[in-house]
Scaffold this motif. Structure first.
Motif, mmCIF file in Angstrom:
data_model
loop_
_atom_site.group_PDB
_atom_site.id
_atom_site.type_symbol
_atom_site.label_atom_id
_atom_site.label_comp_id
_atom_site.label_asym_id
_atom_site.label_seq_id
_atom_site.Cartn_x
_atom_site.Cartn_y
_atom_site.Cartn_z
ATOM 1 N N LYS A 69 75.019 71.718 74.379
ATOM 2 C CA LYS A 69 76.407 71.510 73.967
ATOM 3 C C LYS A 69 76.555 70.300 73.054
ATOM 4 O O LYS A 69 77.569 70.153 72.367
ATOM 5 N N THR A 70 75.556 69.427 73.066
ATOM 6 C CA THR A 70 75.625 68.228 72.228
ATOM 7 C C THR A 70 74.985 68.435 70.861
ATOM 8 O O THR A 70 75.131 67.591 69.982
ATOM 9 N N ILE A 71 74.265 69.559 70.689
ATOM 10 C CA ILE A 71 73.574 69.813 69.420
ATOM 11 C C ILE A 71 74.515 70.546 68.466
ATOM 12 O O ILE A 71 75.170 71.524 68.842
ATOM 13 N N SER A 72 74.592 70.099 67.261
ATOM 14 C CA SER A 72 75.422 70.763 66.247
ATOM 15 C C SER A 72 74.705 70.713 64.904
ATOM 16 O O SER A 72 73.821 69.875 64.684
ATOM 17 N N LEU A 73 75.096 71.611 64.017
ATOM 18 C CA LEU A 73 74.490 71.670 62.691
ATOM 19 C C LEU A 73 75.267 70.777 61.728
ATOM 20 O O LEU A 73 76.496 70.669 61.810
ATOM 21 N N LYS A 77 73.609 71.829 56.351
ATOM 22 C CA LYS A 77 72.872 72.977 56.874
ATOM 23 C C LYS A 77 73.761 74.224 56.897
ATOM 24 O O LYS A 77 73.326 75.324 56.547
ATOM 25 N N VAL A 78 75.019 74.054 57.290
ATOM 26 C CA VAL A 78 75.948 75.190 57.322
ATOM 27 C C VAL A 78 76.172 75.721 55.908
ATOM 28 O O VAL A 78 76.189 76.943 55.677
ATOM 29 N N SER A 79 76.321 74.832 54.956
ATOM 30 C CA SER A 79 76.523 75.250 53.557
ATOM 31 C C SER A 79 75.304 76.006 53.036
ATOM 32 O O SER A 79 75.437 77.008 52.322
ATOM 33 N N THR A 212 64.226 70.243 71.958
ATOM 34 C CA THR A 212 65.439 69.919 71.203
ATOM 35 C C THR A 212 65.381 70.522 69.803
ATOM 36 O O THR A 212 66.368 71.085 69.307
ATOM 37 N N ALA A 213 64.216 70.425 69.172
ATOM 38 C CA ALA A 213 64.044 71.025 67.839
ATOM 39 C C ALA A 213 64.186 72.542 67.900
ATOM 40 O O ALA A 213 64.822 73.160 67.029
ATOM 41 N N THR A 214 63.613 73.157 68.943
ATOM 42 C CA THR A 214 63.720 74.612 69.097
ATOM 43 C C THR A 214 65.164 75.036 69.301
ATOM 44 O O THR A 214 65.626 76.036 68.732
ATOM 45 N N MET A 215 65.906 74.291 70.124
ATOM 46 C CA MET A 215 67.309 74.620 70.372
ATOM 47 C C MET A 215 68.144 74.469 69.110
ATOM 48 O O MET A 215 69.058 75.264 68.855
ATOM 49 N N GLY A 218 67.527 77.431 67.112
ATOM 50 C CA GLY A 218 68.225 78.563 67.714
ATOM 51 C C GLY A 218 69.698 78.587 67.326
ATOM 52 O O GLY A 218 70.260 79.655 67.048
ATOM 53 N N ILE A 219 70.331 77.428 67.312
ATOM 54 C CA ILE A 219 71.741 77.354 66.916
ATOM 55 C C ILE A 219 71.896 77.737 65.444
ATOM 56 O O ILE A 219 72.845 78.433 65.051
ATOM 57 N N GLU A 220 70.944 77.302 64.630
ATOM 58 C CA GLU A 220 70.970 77.673 63.208
ATOM 59 C C GLU A 220 70.835 79.185 63.047
ATOM 60 O O GLU A 220 71.558 79.806 62.247
ATOM 61 N N GLU A 221 69.907 79.794 63.797
ATOM 62 C CA GLU A 221 69.713 81.239 63.697
ATOM 63 C C GLU A 221 70.927 81.998 64.218
ATOM 64 O O GLU A 221 71.290 83.067 63.704
ATOM 65 N N GLU A 222 71.568 81.444 65.243
ATOM 66 C CA GLU A 222 72.788 82.078 65.769
ATOM 67 C C GLU A 222 73.883 82.084 64.711
ATOM 68 O O GLU A 222 74.599 83.084 64.549
ATOM 69 N N ARG A 223 74.020 80.964 63.984
ATOM 70 C CA ARG A 223 75.034 80.903 62.924
ATOM 71 C C ARG A 223 74.699 81.888 61.800
ATOM 72 O O ARG A 223 75.597 82.570 61.270
ATOM 73 N N ARG A 224 73.425 81.990 61.453
ATOM 74 C CA ARG A 224 73.030 82.942 60.415
ATOM 75 C C ARG A 224 73.368 84.374 60.845
ATOM 76 O O ARG A 224 73.872 85.167 60.041
ATOM 77 N N MET A 225 73.108 84.698 62.115
ATOM 78 C CA MET A 225 73.400 86.051 62.590
ATOM 79 C C MET A 225 74.902 86.328 62.562
ATOM 80 O O MET A 225 75.333 87.440 62.215
ATOM 81 N N ASP A 226 75.707 85.334 62.916
ATOM 82 C CA ASP A 226 77.164 85.525 62.877
ATOM 83 C C ASP A 226 77.623 85.843 61.451
ATOM 84 O O ASP A 226 78.477 86.726 61.245
#
Length: 466
Positions: A69-73, A77-79, A212-215, A218-226
């Motif tokens: 919950k503390t990890i964010s992009l 990275k989002v752009s 932490t790097a893997t998570m 994972g959050i980056e890949e989740e955003r890409r899938m969305d």
């Protein structure tokens, strides 16, 4: 002259004093040893390793959920992700292939997280064991340190002493000669335990850094899938009104159906998109059966190459030929297999897999989505028609990203698990609050054991994740 020389020889090697408190306690304790030997004190039962590991895994999982919950992009990275999606060829085939690749990467990351979680739990149990051992030996270690401190504070006996002092020194030296090896052994053991504790702490820190790097990935890949799913929705041929009407109609049919067989039959006969797609798939299947051996071999070779026809509307393989080739739709731990007790006095008709929160669910094989929605005690459910008279049932998801009437490819993302286990008839008597996916294979309307279809790495003995 002889006695002082003996005293000096022993006393110089081992510093000793007469009436040393440590020695006195050792002597006084000897008479008490007999009664305690006759009536040994009841020792507490040893800890259960399995229960200890399960408790540590639950604690580690809770810590990881808090960390996630503390990890964010970052905005950069989002752009970059948005730009990569914008640069894609906006065709149905390219978006679908990108989704399959994204789902594969996300499942791989989910598996890495599960493995790291298990490693951290195992390291934590070992670390706790060393700490507990040190805690239990506090009294003995205090005695050792006190004795060493006293021995270092008192000087060795002088060479010129009276016979009484020399005799006392000899006695002290003899007693310490028996005690010092034990002190050295405990000291070496203590040093070894402390070194092991430091090594375990370093390994845990390294594993957490990698996790932490893997998570984050994972959050980056989740955003890409969305983003890909949003693009996929834009390319949908049916407009929103038609989709809403079909969804409402499927909900009505699900409310009337009393069984899975009845639900499938009503969907294939009354929902236009499902009916048309099912008819097209059956026609494609019939055409495949009419192929010559050479044509069938060419089609199989194309499918084996990993680039089957992206416009296909029927499975690339007959489902009966896919044994030992399918991957479980989620990364997780198998809790219950076909034939196990289901908690209601009956045998389970499918398998149940515990996952981490928000894990992606992918299609195990090519198939037509004949149902996607809530159905009775199953909760959110997807039914795939994979041909050859087989249907695959998936339930327990939180969010469904497909719709009835759509043909999906193996590995294509279908849904996402929730944060907690969904209460349903298929998840009774499971001692876990993790999200659970129920998977059932049906042949001509009857449940069959799915184990022969999974790859060797995905098969295994079910265990209760307590």
């Amino acid at each position: 002259m002889i006695l002082p020389a003996i005293a000096a020889g022993i006393g110089v090697a081992v510093i000793a004093v007469t009436a040393d408190p440590f020695i006195v306690r050792a002597q006084d304790a000897a008479p008490e040893a007999a009664p305690s030997a006759q009536q040994p004190a009841a020792e507490p039962p040893p800890p259960d390793p399995a229960a200890e590991l399960a408790a540590k895994r639950d604690k580690t999982r809770a810590e990881l959920e808090t960390l996630s919950k503390t990890i964010s992009l970052s905005s950069d990275k989002v752009s970059a992700l948005q730009q990569s999606i914008a640069d894609l060829d906006k065709s149905t085939q390219s978006i679908r292939q990108a989704l399959i690749e994204s789902a594969a990467r996300r499942k791989g990351l989910d598996k890495q997280i599960l493995e790291s979680e298990k490693k951290l739990a195992d390291l934590g149990v070992k670390e706790d064991g060393i700490r507990r051992s040190l805690h239990e030996r506090r009294g003995l270690l205090a005695e050792v340190l006190a004795a060493l401190q006293r021995m270092g504070r008192n000087p060795p006996p002088a060479l010129l002493v009276t016979p009484d002092d020399a005799l006392a020194s000899v006695r002290s030296a003899i007693l310490l000669g028996a005690v010092v090896p034990g002190i050295r052994k405990e000291t070496d053991k203590l040093a070894g335990d402390l070194a092991s504790l430091a090594a375990l702490q370093a390994a845990s820190a390294a594993e957490k850094a990698g996790l932490t790097a893997t998570m984050t990935n994972g959050i980056e890949e989740e955003r890409r899938m969305d983003l890909l799913l949003a693009e996929n929705d834009k390319l949908s041929r049916s407009n929103a009104a038609e989709l809403q009407a079909e969804r409402k109609r499927s909900e009505e049919l699900a409310g009337k159906a009393t069984s899975l067989e009845g639900l499938v039959a009503s969907m294939e006969s009354e929902i236009a998109s499902v009916r048309d797609a099912a008819a097209a798939a059956r026609q494609a299947e019939e055409n495949r059966r009419l192929m010559t051996d050479e044509q069938r071999a060419q089609a199989k070779a194309l499918a084996d190459s990993g680039v089957p026809d992206k416009n296909r509307i029927a499975p690339a393989y007959p489902f009966g030929e896919l044994k030992a080739k399918l991957e479980v739709p989620v990364a997780g731990d198998i809790l219950r297999q076909f034939g196990d007790a289901d908690g209601t006095g009956h045998e389970a008709m499918g398998m149940t897999v515990a996952t981490n929160p928000e894990t992606v669910v992918t299609a195990p094989a090519d198939g037509l989505v004949v149902f996607a929605g809530a159905f009775r005690s199953y909760g959110q459910m997807i039914i795939l028609d994979t041909g050859d008279g087989y249907h695959l049932v998936l339930s327990g998801m939180d969010t469904i990203n497909t719709r009835q009437g759509k043909f999906v490819f193996s590995g294509e993302p279908l849904a996402v698990m929730g944060a907690k286990r969904v209460a349903s008839a298929t998840a009774l008597a499971l001692e876990t609050d993790r999200p659970t996916l129920y998977i059932e294979f049906r042949k001509d309307g009857k449940p069959v054991d799915s184990r022969p279809w999974w790859t060797a790495k995905d098969t295994g003995k079910a265990r209760n994740d307590s």
